[in-house]
Write a protein that holds these residues in place. Structure first.
Motif, short mmCIF file in Angstrom:
data_model
loop_
_atom_site.label_atom_id
_atom_site.label_comp_id
_atom_site.label_asym_id
_atom_site.label_seq_id
_atom_site.Cartn_x
_atom_site.Cartn_y
_atom_site.Cartn_z
N ARG A 287 -13.80 -2.47 14.39
CA ARG A 287 -13.85 -3.62 13.50
C ARG A 287 -15.22 -3.72 12.83
N ARG A 288 -15.19 -3.86 11.50
CA ARG A 288 -16.39 -4.01 10.66
C ARG A 288 -17.30 -2.78 10.71
N ALA A 289 -16.83 -1.68 11.23
CA ALA A 289 -17.64 -0.46 11.26
C ALA A 289 -17.77 0.13 9.86
N VAL A 290 -18.86 0.83 9.63
CA VAL A 290 -19.11 1.49 8.35
C VAL A 290 -19.20 3.00 8.62
N PHE A 291 -18.33 3.75 7.97
CA PHE A 291 -18.32 5.20 8.12
C PHE A 291 -18.93 5.79 6.85
N ARG A 292 -20.18 6.25 6.98
CA ARG A 292 -20.94 6.66 5.80
C ARG A 292 -20.55 8.05 5.32
N SER A 309 -9.86 -2.94 11.50
CA SER A 309 -9.94 -4.11 10.64
C SER A 309 -11.36 -4.31 10.11
N ASP A 310 -11.44 -4.56 8.79
CA ASP A 310 -12.70 -4.83 8.09
C ASP A 310 -13.65 -3.63 8.09
N ALA A 311 -13.20 -2.47 8.52
CA ALA A 311 -14.04 -1.28 8.47
C ALA A 311 -14.18 -0.80 7.02
N VAL A 312 -15.22 -0.02 6.77
CA VAL A 312 -15.49 0.51 5.43
C VAL A 312 -15.64 2.03 5.54
N TRP A 333 -11.26 1.35 1.75
CA TRP A 333 -11.43 2.78 1.52
C TRP A 333 -12.04 2.97 0.14
N ALA A 334 -13.31 3.35 0.12
CA ALA A 334 -13.98 3.59 -1.15
C ALA A 334 -13.73 5.00 -1.67
N SER A 335 -13.02 5.79 -0.90
CA SER A 335 -12.69 7.15 -1.30
C SER A 335 -11.30 7.48 -0.78
N THR A 336 -10.87 8.70 -0.98
CA THR A 336 -9.55 9.10 -0.53
C THR A 336 -9.49 9.14 1.00
N ALA A 337 -8.29 8.96 1.52
CA ALA A 337 -8.11 8.98 2.97
C ALA A 337 -6.70 9.44 3.30
N ALA A 338 -6.59 10.12 4.44
CA ALA A 338 -5.28 10.55 4.94
C ALA A 338 -5.16 10.09 6.38
N LEU A 339 -4.17 9.24 6.64
CA LEU A 339 -3.92 8.74 7.99
C LEU A 339 -2.69 9.48 8.52
N ARG A 340 -2.93 10.41 9.43
CA ARG A 340 -1.85 11.19 10.03
C ARG A 340 -1.60 10.62 11.42
N LEU A 341 -0.46 9.95 11.55
CA LEU A 341 -0.24 9.12 12.72
C LEU A 341 1.04 9.51 13.46
N ARG A 342 1.05 9.12 14.73
CA ARG A 342 2.24 9.26 15.57
C ARG A 342 2.40 7.96 16.36
N TYR A 343 3.65 7.56 16.55
CA TYR A 343 4.03 6.43 17.40
C TYR A 343 3.62 5.06 16.86
N ALA A 351 -5.70 -4.70 2.93
CA ALA A 351 -6.58 -3.53 2.82
C ALA A 351 -6.94 -3.30 1.35
N VAL A 352 -8.12 -2.73 1.14
CA VAL A 352 -8.61 -2.45 -0.21
C VAL A 352 -8.64 -0.94 -0.40
N LEU A 353 -7.88 -0.45 -1.38
CA LEU A 353 -7.77 0.98 -1.64
C LEU A 353 -8.32 1.26 -3.04
N GLU A 354 -9.47 1.92 -3.09
CA GLU A 354 -10.07 2.24 -4.38
C GLU A 354 -9.61 3.59 -4.90
N LEU A 355 -9.16 4.45 -4.00
CA LEU A 355 -8.63 5.77 -4.36
C LEU A 355 -7.42 6.04 -3.46
N PRO A 356 -6.64 7.08 -3.74
CA PRO A 356 -5.40 7.29 -2.98
C PRO A 356 -5.60 7.36 -1.47
N VAL A 357 -4.76 6.62 -0.77
CA VAL A 357 -4.73 6.61 0.70
C VAL A 357 -3.29 6.92 1.11
#
Length: 647
Positions: A287-292, A309-312, A333-343, A351-357
């Protein structure tokens, strides 16, 4: 443990470089150990025996003086020094300090000590605490092959070089709050008490590989400039807390074990987080983490919740996770992202999507770097269920191979640009008469359950129930999204849902709702071919019966010609009598001949051609009505078939 009250012991007072020595006086002498004359020092050292307590607070030390002090305390057989309690608070050590092969029966304290070089504790055992709080070390600090029976205190210690804390075991807590060092290496240590690194600063990289934190670890607000490795680390009771941490490099947790929740709330992470083979028994929070500069998180196997939640995310990232739930509420998401999930149950509210997610349901298990499939204990339902995209600008959202049966779409914008790829399942109406199997939104289920019950899925606690007037534009936008993706059959279900919501919208004009009800009854909004064909068959049957009973005359009228002659010219006038209405019992009118003629009239009316058959007045109006209604019903049937097969 910030320091020691210097008034707590009698000072030596010896002037050294213009300052009075603060070393503690030795027994009845007036000087500290460093300033005793040769005879006095020899006499004092001769009085020491193994197990003696040592108190030399504030004393200036060199390595040679330390060796002299420890020599009489060493066991002749083992060569190990045995000390009781040792107080070296505020000592001033010139050069390196090496303490090797020493057993402290109680605590060993170097609080607020100043070391001009490095400190090397090797093969040391303490029965009590090891205290280095507020110490200043100009070189490295080593604690190798040692055991601390009590607490290890490094509170506010300043180590210019690397800290190598490779103790075998610490029996109590390990306190490194506000400590500063170069690199930090804790590989293989077992810390039986709580461990705290709150606000510590590591100027280089840190390694906690294989460390066992039996009461958990607190890394809140720690700052590590480089890589922070936790491969094979074990976090037992108390979990792992990295809230507010600032990590400048990668954070690998390969084969790590988390018995309780791990949190990275408000952390700033500049590298990848690898959880390959890690075993998590509870959730993990970002939560609220920033991934640079994080490019990859995972593969993460978690029987609880992965909370983003609230991460960047400032750069492109790939998240691989098998979890019970993945929360992305207000995630940016200030850039593209791919969420590959199971279960997982995935909540993307606001959520805020600035580029394709892209959110993808992965059918296969994740694999380790060695190519082995990673186990997924505690996870059973392998569907990836997106539960909400409320408040999301869906222009950049791609959902592939996910379950949308419980997904909330209201309040999302640009749903007409949402991309649904692969097999995306939606809810279907419960079985029942007059219910068509179609794909529906969860919100429609909630509304119908609140109004009718009867097998529809009710809204979960805390979820609002939208009106049909709100759901109609949602269906409309989703229909357009599928049409733009050339999925006409899928779009047809959303069109049906849109028309249903318009028909049930109490705010719509009554006339519009009546027209929609008629449209629904005749052909299911132009989407139910069978319904239109049934009505067509009924209409044709009714037309045939009407023609047989009232439309066909008793007999085809013969034209009659009458003329005049004036000797040179003949004038003829032909008149056709009006068809006579049939008479007699209805049963006699239902003959085979009259049926054949009626069927011909009806067949021609369906394709908008006059039959050429003489009809009674009633029959003429019946034919006119049939020529209007029956081709329309046939067209609706063709339209319904086309909507199901067009691509």
């Amino acid at each position: 443990m910030n320091g020691t009250d210097t008034s707590a012991w009698p000072h030596c007072g010896h002037l050294d470089t213009g300052e009075a020595c603060r070393g503690r006086r030795v027994n009845a002498h007036t000087a500290c150990l460093a300033h005793l004359d040769g005879a006095e020092r020899a006499a004092h050292l001769a009085s020491l025996t193994p197990g003696t307590d040592l108190d030399h607070r504030g004393t200036p030390f060199t390595q040679s003086l330390l060796d002299e002090l420890l020599a009489p305390l060493r066991d002749p057989g083992s060569g190990r020094a045995r000390v009781g309690e040792a107080s070296f608070d505020e000592v001033r050590f010139t050069g390196d300090a090496e303490l090797t092969g020493i057993d402290f029966g109680g605590f060993c304290s170097f609080a607020s000590a100043v070391f001009g070089g490095g400190v090397y504790l090797q093969d040391v055992r303490t029965g009590g605490d090891l205290r280095m709080g507020a110490a200043r070390i100009e070189g490295e600090m080593w604690l190798d092959d040692s055991d601390v029976g009590g607490d290890a205190w490094f509170y506010e210690a300043r180590i210019r070089g690397a800290l190598r804390f490779c103790a075998r075991e610490v029996g109590g807590s390990a306190m490194f709050r506000r400590m500063t060092c170069g690199d930090a290496y804790f590989s293989g240590a077992r810390l039986r008490g709580a461990a705290s690194f709150d606000e510590a600063v590591v100027e280089g990289e840190a390694a906690f590989d294989g460390v066992v934190f039996e009461e958990g670890a607190d890394f809140a607000r720690i700052r590590i400039s480089g890589r922070a490795g936790f491969d094979g680390a074990h976090f037992h009771r108390g979990g792992a807390r990295f809230d507010g941490a600032d990590i400048g490099g990668d954070m690998p947790f390969a084969e790590a074990h988390f018995a309780s929740e791990a949190t990275f709330d408000g952390a700033a992470i500049s590298g990848d987080l690898s959880f390959s083979g890690a075993r998590l028994e509870a959730g993990v929070g970002f939560r609220r983490a920033v991934f640079r500069r994080t490019a990859r998180i995972g593969p993460l196997v978690c029987p609880g919740t992965v909370d983003l939640s609230d991460a960047v995310f400032e750069t492109p990232v790939t998240l691989e996770a098998a979890a019970r739930e993945v929360r992305c509420r207000r995630t940016r998401w200030a850039s593209t992202a791919a969420l590959r999930l199971r279960y997982a149950r995935v909540d993307m509210s606001d959520a805020v999507l600035e580029l394709p997610v892209t959110v993808v349901g992965r059918p296969r298990r994740f694999v380790s770097p060695e190519g082995q499939a990673i186990a997924e204990p505690g996870l059973t339902d392998d569907r990836v269920r997106v539960t909400s995209v409320q408040g999301v600008d869906a222009a950049h959202l791609v959902l592939a191979d996910v379950d949308l049966t419980g997904c909330l779409f209201t309040e999302a914008v640009h749903l007409d640009q949402l991309r649904l790829e692969g097999r995306c399942h939606l809810a279907v109406p419960p079985p029942g008469p007059r219910r068509i199997r179609r794909r529906t939104l969860a919100e429609e289920h909630h509304w119908r359950a609140s109004r009718y019950g009867d097998g529809w899925t009710p809204a979960p606690p805390g979820v609002g129930i939208p009106d049909p007037g709100v759901l109609a534009p949602v269906y409309r936008q989703l229909r357009k999204a599928l049409e733009d993706g050339r999925n006409e059959p899928g779009a047809a279900d959303f069109y049906y849902g849109e028309m249903e919501m318009r028909r049930h919208d109490a705010a719509a004009p009554r006339g519009e709702r009546m027209l929609l009800r008629l449209y629904w009854a005749l052909s299911g909004y132009g989407l139910r071919a069978v319904r239109a064909l049934v009505w067509l068959l009924l209409a044709m049957t009714a037309t045939v019966l009407a023609m047989m009973l009232w439309g066909l005359p008793r007999a085809d009228p013969d034209p009659v010609s009458a003329g005049t002659t004036d000797g040179r010219r003949i004038t003829l006038t032909t008149r056709k009598p009006e068809p006579a209405a049939p008479q007699g019992p209805y049963a006699k009118r239902l003959s085979a001949a009259r049926f054949e003629k009626s069927l011909r009239v009806v067949a021609n009316s369906v394709i908008f051609r006059a039959s050429g058959q003489d009809l009674t007045t009633v029959g003429t109006y019946v034919e006119m009505t049939a020529r209007l209604v029956e081709p329309a019903l046939l067209g609706l049937a063709f339209l319904a078939v086309r909507s199901r097969v067009k691509r």
